[in-house]
Design a protein around this motif. Structure first.
Motif, PDB file in Angstrom:
ATOM      1  N   ASN A 269       0.829  -1.207   0.000  1.00  0.00           N
ATOM      2  CA  ASN A 269       0.000   0.000   0.000  1.00  0.00           C
ATOM      3  C   ASN A 269       0.863   1.257   0.000  1.00  0.00           C
ATOM      4  OD1 ASN A 269      -2.582  -1.030  -0.221  1.00  0.00           O
ATOM      5  ND2 ASN A 269      -2.843  -1.273   1.984  1.00  0.00           N
TER       6      ASN A 269
ATOM      7  N   ARG B 185       2.345   1.611  -3.481  1.00  0.00           N
ATOM      8  CA  ARG B 185       1.370   2.067  -4.472  1.00  0.00           C
ATOM      9  C   ARG B 185       1.128   3.567  -4.367  1.00  0.00           C
ATOM     10  NH1 ARG B 185      -2.370  -3.425  -3.852  1.00  0.00           N
ATOM     11  NH2 ARG B 185      -1.047  -4.672  -5.258  1.00  0.00           N
TER      12      ARG B 185
ATOM     13  N   THR C 245      -6.518   4.208  -2.185  1.00  0.00           N
ATOM     14  CA  THR C 245      -5.181   3.869  -2.686  1.00  0.00           C
ATOM     15  C   THR C 245      -5.215   3.218  -4.066  1.00  0.00           C
ATOM     16  OG1 THR C 245      -4.222   3.726  -0.474  1.00  0.00           O
ATOM     17  CG2 THR C 245      -3.070   2.557  -2.219  1.00  0.00           C
ATOM     18  N   PRO C 246      -6.050   2.203  -4.319  1.00  0.00           N
ATOM     19  CA  PRO C 246      -6.058   1.639  -5.679  1.00  0.00           C
ATOM     20  C   PRO C 246      -6.531   2.622  -6.738  1.00  0.00           C
ATOM     21  CG  PRO C 246      -7.803   0.648  -4.327  1.00  0.00           C
ATOM     22  CD  PRO C 246      -6.924   1.434  -3.411  1.00  0.00           C
TER      23      PRO C 246
ATOM     24  N   LYS D  98      -3.401   4.980  -7.395  1.00  0.00           N
ATOM     25  CA  LYS D  98      -2.338   4.294  -8.138  1.00  0.00           C
ATOM     26  C   LYS D  98      -2.808   3.955  -9.540  1.00  0.00           C
ATOM     27  CE  LYS D  98       0.703   0.857  -9.284  1.00  0.00           C
ATOM     28  NZ  LYS D  98       0.697   0.028 -10.494  1.00  0.00           N
ATOM     29  N   GLY D  99      -3.997   3.384  -9.653  1.00  0.00           N
ATOM     30  CA  GLY D  99      -4.496   2.943 -10.948  1.00  0.00           C
ATOM     31  C   GLY D  99      -4.673   4.081 -11.925  1.00  0.00           C
TER      32      GLY D  99
ATOM     33  N   SER E 111       1.933   1.441 -14.509  1.00  0.00           N
ATOM     34  CA  SER E 111       0.663   0.701 -14.405  1.00  0.00           C
ATOM     35  C   SER E 111       0.872  -0.796 -14.342  1.00  0.00           C
ATOM     36  CB  SER E 111      -0.250   1.051 -15.590  1.00  0.00           C
ATOM     37  OG  SER E 111       0.356   0.678 -16.810  1.00  0.00           O
TER      38      SER E 111
ATOM     39  N   GLY F 298       1.579  -4.025  -8.588  1.00  0.00           N
ATOM     40  CA  GLY F 298       0.168  -4.327  -8.851  1.00  0.00           C
ATOM     41  C   GLY F 298      -0.326  -3.617 -10.086  1.00  0.00           C
TER      42      GLY F 298
ATOM     43  N   THR G 185      -2.823  -2.265 -13.127  1.00  0.00           N
ATOM     44  CA  THR G 185      -4.106  -1.565 -13.001  1.00  0.00           C
ATOM     45  C   THR G 185      -5.240  -2.559 -12.803  1.00  0.00           C
ATOM     46  OG1 THR G 185      -3.279   0.239 -14.377  1.00  0.00           O
ATOM     47  CG2 THR G 185      -5.676   0.069 -14.114  1.00  0.00           C
TER      48      THR G 185
ATOM     49  N   GLN H 167      -5.441  -3.289  -9.283  1.00  0.00           N
ATOM     50  CA  GLN H 167      -6.036  -2.179  -8.535  1.00  0.00           C
ATOM     51  C   GLN H 167      -7.561  -2.254  -8.616  1.00  0.00           C
ATOM     52  OE1 GLN H 167      -3.687  -0.606  -6.723  1.00  0.00           O
ATOM     53  NE2 GLN H 167      -2.388  -1.994  -7.906  1.00  0.00           N
TER      54      GLN H 167
ATOM     55  N   ALA I 246      -8.621  -4.778  -6.142  1.00  0.00           N
ATOM     56  CA  ALA I 246      -8.573  -4.217  -4.784  1.00  0.00           C
ATOM     57  C   ALA I 246      -9.745  -3.292  -4.509  1.00  0.00           C
ATOM     58  CB  ALA I 246      -7.251  -3.476  -4.584  1.00  0.00           C
ATOM     59  N   ALA I 247     -10.228  -2.625  -5.548  1.00  0.00           N
ATOM     60  CA  ALA I 247     -11.282  -1.612  -5.368  1.00  0.00           C
ATOM     61  C   ALA I 247     -12.695  -2.162  -5.493  1.00  0.00           C
ATOM     62  CB  ALA I 247     -11.097  -0.482  -6.385  1.00  0.00           C
TER      63      ALA I 247
END
Length: 575
Positions: free
Chosen positions: A290, A293, A390-391, A394-395, A434, A438, A440, A443, A446-447
């Motif tokens: 985390n 990211r 966070t995702p 980052k994504g 990307s 991790g 995209t 991500q 994760a989301a």
């Protein structure tokens, strides 16, 4: 002289966010260090001024040392000598400059020699350094691995290792293996306890390790014999001073050439257990990832900024058909979208960082004293928000960085394809963002639970209740309509109960979520600083309408038969 911090007032804007008061108060614990350390702040205002001073120093180094060195580093890259990685020549200059400036141990408490800065400020420093050279940012920002040792190691380990990082020693996280990329449950590097020496021994191979010949490593290894899943993995600390690890290969990569990516061979290497056995992947790597990211989101924003700067400067100077190309609609359309995505993505980055700061500070306080009920509720709230945001940060920013670099080349035309121009390097560097730490797609994974359980929808509704200036009210109304479309298709997907369809449209739901949240964030920014963000708010909301409405139509018209056709056309052919 240029300065990568002061040249961009949008960064300082986020340093003055209302949540920063709570963050600083928690981080400084009512300014208890002021009587122990000369550089400790005595008030919130003093802390913010200190952050600005540090950012100014970093901005100067980034613009006048790291950036001028970046082309040489890209051309030379690291190399291998006697199973050791040797940085590119100019990388040593960058390291020396940041060490002399005291830009190490950023997040660590002062009692270990750190600066005790919040993640928000660390992210700003990462953005600034990444704009100068994202490959060097990798090396420098991996110092954040020490956060995991601080959180889960014992006090003896903190005393032993943290001052070394604060003095400028480097770190890496050794996770990936040849047969374990994103699927870290398959890690097989073996950890066995040496009864005679009272230490752990590591044996095996690690691959794609960023800054892999660092001074101090955090290593994921299999400590439980006979296991084959995440429950048999533990986290270990390897000190390069003890030997036992060789660099077998340095990857020849498309971009970020200054950042060495190594294949490592562990040969009975001495190591220390970090925390408890069996929690390496389940708990410690999740915390580590985390943080990484968030760092890549900042790295992405830095490259977005630099790509925009390059494109804008070229468009102002380049003339075709009797006028500067910045006057061509096709060009200023690209530039306006680049800037809008940059501003909206940066807002998402720093909102995420602020959420992380609050829950991390409360967790740290909880190690020493029991939290009161209100603080426990606050910890729960911001942990959930940080985990959800966070995702997205980052994504979206990693994708935006690639698009910004792509568009910068387009604006340069044929010159953008020439190696002498920086745009090609930014494009090569951005492509990894990307993918590593991790993809995209991961991500999205994760989301997705926060999408389907209504967490994001609740956040969107709450944000729609924020007041905006009158000139922006029509834009807010249009975003509200996008939220209605989002809620409609989300409910339909959930009611259908078709897991395959949910998985198939997850990326589109992810993008819709981020587009709406970023629209609302940039509207809030434009309300407080119209001179900086009003234009971007107008452009980004239009971009979001285009994206969200398109995804809405796609999902609304997608039926089970379509999925069968997709599978028939692609999956069955592959099988």
């Amino acid at each position: 002289m240029s300065n990568y911090y002061t040249d961009h007032p949008e960064i300082e804007f986020h340093l003055n966010h209302p949540l920063m008061k709570r963050i600083v108060d928690l981080k400084e614990r009512n300014y208890a260090d002021k009587d122990k350390f000369e550089d400790a702040p005595v008030s919130y205002e003093d802390a913010i001024e200190n952050y600005k001073r540090i950012l100014d120093i970093a901005g100067d180094i980034a613009a006048n040392i790291v950036e001028p060195n970046s082309e040489s580093v890209d051309l030379e890259g690291p190399h291998l000598e006697n199973n050791r990685m040797i940085y590119a020549s100019k990388t040593f200059e960058n390291l020396d400059a940041t060490r002399k400036a005291g830009l190490w141990g950023i997040s660590m408490p002062r009692r270990y020699g750190g600066l005790n800065l919040p993640n928000t400020t660390f992210s700003m420093l990462s953005e600034v350094i990444s704009a100068a050279d994202s490959g060097f940012q990798n090396i420098w920002s991996l110092q954040s691995c020490i956060d995991t040792l601080y959180e889960f190691g014992n006090e003896e380990q903190r005393q032993k290792y943290i001052p070394r990082i604060c003095a400028g020693e480097t770190m890496s996280m050794d996770l990936t293996e040849p047969d374990a990329g994103s699927d870290l449950q398959r890690v097989m590097l073996k950890a066995t306890f040496d009864e005679k020496e009272n230490c752990w021994r590591l044996n095996g191979v690690k691959r794609f390790i960023t800054n892999g010949d660092s001074d101090i490593h955090l290593v994921l290894a299999r400590s439980e014999e006979g296991t084959h899943d995440g429950r048999g993995l533990s986290m270990f600390i390897y000190d390069k001073r003890n030997g036992g690890v060789d660099v077998r290969h340095i990857e020849n990569k498309l971009g970020i050439h200054g950042s060495p990516t190594c294949e490592l061979v562990y040969k009975n290497a001495k190591a220390e257990l970090c925390g408890n056995t069996r929690l390496g992947l389940i708990k410690y790597v999740m915390a580590l990832m985390n943080g990484a990211r968030l760092g890549i989101a900042a790295q992405s924003v830095g490259v977005e900024q630099e790509a925009y700067n390059e494109a804008l400067a070229y468009a102002k100077e380049r003339a075709q058909f009797g006028q500067k190309i910045i006057n061509f609609p096709a060009v200023y359309d690209m530039l306006s979208r680049m800037k809008a995505k940059l501003d909206a993505g940066r807002s998402l980055l720093y909102q995420t960082a602020r959420y992380v700061d609050i829950y991390k500070a409360l967790e740290d306080i909880q190690r020493d004293t029991k939290l009161i009920a209100e603080e426990r509720d606050e910890l729960k709230k911001y942990t959930r928000l940080a985990d959800a945001f966070t995702p997205l940060a980052k994504g979206m920013n990693s994708e935006y960085a690639s698009q910004a670099a792509y568009d910068a080349i387009s604006i340069h035309g044929g010159s953008g394809f020439i190696m002498e121009y920086k745009s090609q390097r930014l494009y090569r560097d951005a492509r990894i963002f990307s993918i590593y730490e991790g993809t995209t797609q991961l991500q999205v994974v994760a989301a997705i639970r926060y999408i389907t359980n209504g967490t994001y929808l609740g956040i969107i509704r709450e944000m729609l209740g924020n007041e905006v200036v009158e000139s922006l009210t029509p834009l807010q109304t249009r975003v509200a309509k996008l939220a209605e479309q989002y809620e409609e298709v989300l409910n339909e997907v959930k009611e259908e109960g078709n897991q395959e369809k949910q998985d198939f449209v997850a990326r589109r739901l992810f993008n819709m979520t981020a587009d709406i949240i970023m629209s609302l964030l940039i509207l809030d920014d434009a309300t407080h600083s119209p001179e900086l963000f009003a234009k971007s708010a107008n452009v980004f909301v239009r971009h979001a309408e285009e994206e969200v409405t398109g995804h809405y139509a796609y999902i609304k018209n997608l039926c089970a038969e379509d999925l069968v056709n997709f599978r028939t056309a692609e999956v069955e052919t592959a099988e």
